[in-house]
Design a protein around this motif. Structure first.
Motif, PDB file in Angstrom:
ATOM      1  N   LYS A   1       0.814  -1.229   0.100  1.00 18.56           N
ATOM      2  CA  LYS A   1      -0.045  -0.002   0.088  1.00 18.56           C
ATOM      3  C   LYS A   1       0.696   1.352  -0.124  1.00 18.56           C
ATOM      4  N   GLY A   2       1.994   0.857   0.129  1.00 13.04           N
ATOM      5  CA  GLY A   2       2.969   2.400   0.330  1.00 13.04           C
ATOM      6  C   GLY A   2       3.260   2.764   1.644  1.00 13.04           C
ATOM      7  N   ILE A   3       4.423   3.421   1.967  1.00 13.27           N
ATOM      8  CA  ILE A   3       4.840   3.600   3.125  1.00 13.27           C
ATOM      9  C   ILE A   3       5.972   5.026   2.991  1.00 13.27           C
ATOM     10  N   LYS A   4       5.633   5.808   3.960  1.00 21.97           N
ATOM     11  CA  LYS A   4       6.415   7.067   3.986  1.00 21.97           C
ATOM     12  C   LYS A   4       7.972   6.700   3.884  1.00 21.97           C
ATOM     13  N   ARG A   5       8.785   7.281   3.359  1.00 21.77           N
ATOM     14  CA  ARG A   5      10.188   6.980   2.962  1.00 21.77           C
ATOM     15  C   ARG A   5      10.633   7.252   4.137  1.00 21.77           C
ATOM     16  N   ASP A   6      10.194   8.170   5.233  1.00 19.08           N
ATOM     17  CA  ASP A   6      11.005   8.472   6.492  1.00 19.08           C
ATOM     18  C   ASP A   6      10.626   7.328   7.390  1.00 19.08           C
ATOM     19  N   GLU A   7       9.629   6.957   7.427  1.00 14.93           N
ATOM     20  CA  GLU A   7       9.156   5.612   8.341  1.00 14.93           C
ATOM     21  C   GLU A   7       9.893   4.370   7.833  1.00 14.93           C
ATOM     22  N   PHE A   8      10.082   4.284   6.534  1.00 13.67           N
ATOM     23  CA  PHE A   8      10.686   3.086   6.317  1.00 13.67           C
ATOM     24  C   PHE A   8      12.167   3.322   6.653  1.00 13.67           C
ATOM     25  N   MET A   9      12.954   4.288   6.227  1.00 11.55           N
ATOM     26  CA  MET A   9      14.186   4.563   6.566  1.00 11.55           C
ATOM     27  C   MET A   9      14.703   4.325   8.010  1.00 11.55           C
ATOM     28  N   SER A  10      13.597   4.783   8.931  1.00  9.43           N
ATOM     29  CA  SER A  10      13.748   4.633  10.552  1.00  9.43           C
ATOM     30  C   SER A  10      13.803   2.992  10.849  1.00  9.43           C
ATOM     31  N   ALA A  11      12.884   2.274  10.204  1.00  8.39           N
ATOM     32  CA  ALA A  11      12.862   0.807  10.382  1.00  8.39           C
ATOM     33  C   ALA A  11      14.076   0.235   9.811  1.00  8.39           C
ATOM     34  N   TYR A  12      14.804   0.901   8.849  1.00 11.18           N
ATOM     35  CA  TYR A  12      15.822   0.264   8.127  1.00 11.18           C
ATOM     36  C   TYR A  12      17.123   0.332   9.031  1.00 11.18           C
ATOM     37  N   ARG A  13      16.965   1.764   9.587  1.00 14.59           N
ATOM     38  CA  ARG A  13      18.163   2.056  10.436  1.00 14.59           C
ATOM     39  C   ARG A  13      18.238   1.164  11.814  1.00 14.59           C
ATOM     40  N   GLN A  14      17.044   0.986  12.305  1.00 14.76           N
ATOM     41  CA  GLN A  14      17.032   0.153  13.390  1.00 14.76           C
ATOM     42  C   GLN A  14      17.265  -1.564  12.994  1.00 14.76           C
ATOM     43  N   PHE A  15      17.143  -1.859  11.855  1.00 17.66           N
ATOM     44  CA  PHE A  15      17.476  -3.137  11.305  1.00 17.66           C
ATOM     45  C   PHE A  15      19.064  -3.184  11.107  1.00 17.66           C
ATOM     46  N   LYS A  16      19.540  -2.165  10.796  1.00 24.13           N
ATOM     47  CA  LYS A  16      21.185  -2.112  10.695  1.00 24.13           C
ATOM     48  C   LYS A  16      21.783  -2.066  12.012  1.00 24.13           C
ATOM     49  N   VAL A  17      21.219  -1.408  12.972  1.00 25.94           N
ATOM     50  CA  VAL A  17      21.741  -1.631  14.429  1.00 25.94           C
ATOM     51  C   VAL A  17      21.992  -3.077  14.856  1.00 25.94           C
ATOM     52  N   ILE A  18      20.912  -3.858  14.463  1.00 22.18           N
ATOM     53  CA  ILE A  18      20.699  -5.375  14.887  1.00 22.18           C
ATOM     54  C   ILE A  18      21.570  -6.118  13.838  1.00 22.18           C
ATOM     55  N   VAL A  19      21.631  -5.741  12.618  1.00 23.05           N
ATOM     56  CA  VAL A  19      22.461  -6.607  11.542  1.00 23.05           C
ATOM     57  C   VAL A  19      23.396  -5.742  10.927  1.00 23.05           C
ATOM     58  N   PRO A  20      24.448  -5.276  11.559  1.00 22.15           N
ATOM     59  CA  PRO A  20      25.309  -4.410  10.861  1.00 22.15           C
ATOM     60  C   PRO A  20      25.972  -5.009   9.723  1.00 22.15           C
TER      61      PRO A  20
ATOM     62  N   LEU B   1      14.595   8.532  -3.089  1.00 19.98           N
ATOM     63  CA  LEU B   1      13.711   9.431  -2.921  1.00 19.98           C
ATOM     64  C   LEU B   1      13.803  10.573  -1.744  1.00 19.98           C
ATOM     65  N   PRO B   2      13.096  11.822  -2.114  1.00 21.82           N
ATOM     66  CA  PRO B   2      13.128  12.752  -1.023  1.00 21.82           C
ATOM     67  C   PRO B   2      12.628  12.434   0.292  1.00 21.82           C
ATOM     68  N   ASP B   3      12.927  12.987   1.317  1.00 21.07           N
ATOM     69  CA  ASP B   3      12.457  12.711   2.662  1.00 21.07           C
ATOM     70  C   ASP B   3      10.726  12.462   2.788  1.00 21.07           C
ATOM     71  N   GLU B   4      10.195  13.400   2.086  1.00 23.30           N
ATOM     72  CA  GLU B   4       8.882  13.531   2.216  1.00 23.30           C
ATOM     73  C   GLU B   4       7.864  12.530   1.512  1.00 23.30           C
ATOM     74  N   ALA B   5       8.583  11.765   0.638  1.00 22.65           N
ATOM     75  CA  ALA B   5       7.877  10.748  -0.483  1.00 22.65           C
ATOM     76  C   ALA B   5       7.311   9.711   0.166  1.00 22.65           C
ATOM     77  N   VAL B   6       6.303   9.121  -0.679  1.00 14.87           N
ATOM     78  CA  VAL B   6       5.600   7.948  -0.289  1.00 14.87           C
ATOM     79  C   VAL B   6       6.400   6.706  -0.969  1.00 14.87           C
ATOM     80  N   LEU B   7       6.904   5.809  -0.521  1.00 14.50           N
ATOM     81  CA  LEU B   7       7.703   4.671  -1.150  1.00 14.50           C
ATOM     82  C   LEU B   7       6.756   3.529  -1.377  1.00 14.50           C
ATOM     83  N   ARG B   8       6.464   3.338  -2.783  1.00 15.21           N
ATOM     84  CA  ARG B   8       5.569   2.302  -3.268  1.00 15.21           C
ATOM     85  C   ARG B   8       6.537   1.404  -4.431  1.00 15.21           C
TER      86      ARG B   8
END
Length: 90
Positions: A32-51, A81-88
């Motif tokens: 359905k699409g996700i805000k780019r910032d929201e996705f990148m936040s989840a990715y950054r947390q994932f990278k802390v766990i899986v560096p 994508l720019p920060d405010e974009a919706v990622l789909r």
């Protein structure tokens, strides 16, 4: 969803939850699409766990094989994508 998320059994409960949130963000980008910032936040947390790249590639490959959703493609597009974009992903 008829598959399991790839997790490492040495992770804490909090780390497991954060990894699952990343994989759910990948699903959301496809479904359905996700805000780019929201996705990148989840990715950054994932990278802390899986560096490490090798472990990231292994887990993401397992997830893609099970789900058909590519964390690599979502992450690649998110970085373009720019920060405010919706990622789909279509």
């Amino acid at each position: 969803m008829d598959y399991q998320y790839p997790i490492d059994h040495t992770w804490s409960t909090e780390e497991t939850v954060q990894a699952i949130q990343f994989f759910q963000a990948v699903e959301e980008a496809y479904e359905k699409g996700i805000k780019r910032d929201e996705f990148m936040s989840a990715y950054r947390q994932f990278k802390v766990i899986v560096p490490g790249k090798a472990e990231e590639k292994k887990l993401c490959g397992e997830f893609e094989q099970a789900s058909g959703y590519s964390p690599y493609q979502v992450t690649k597009k998110a970085k373009e994508l720019p920060d405010e974009a919706v990622l789909r992903i279509k």
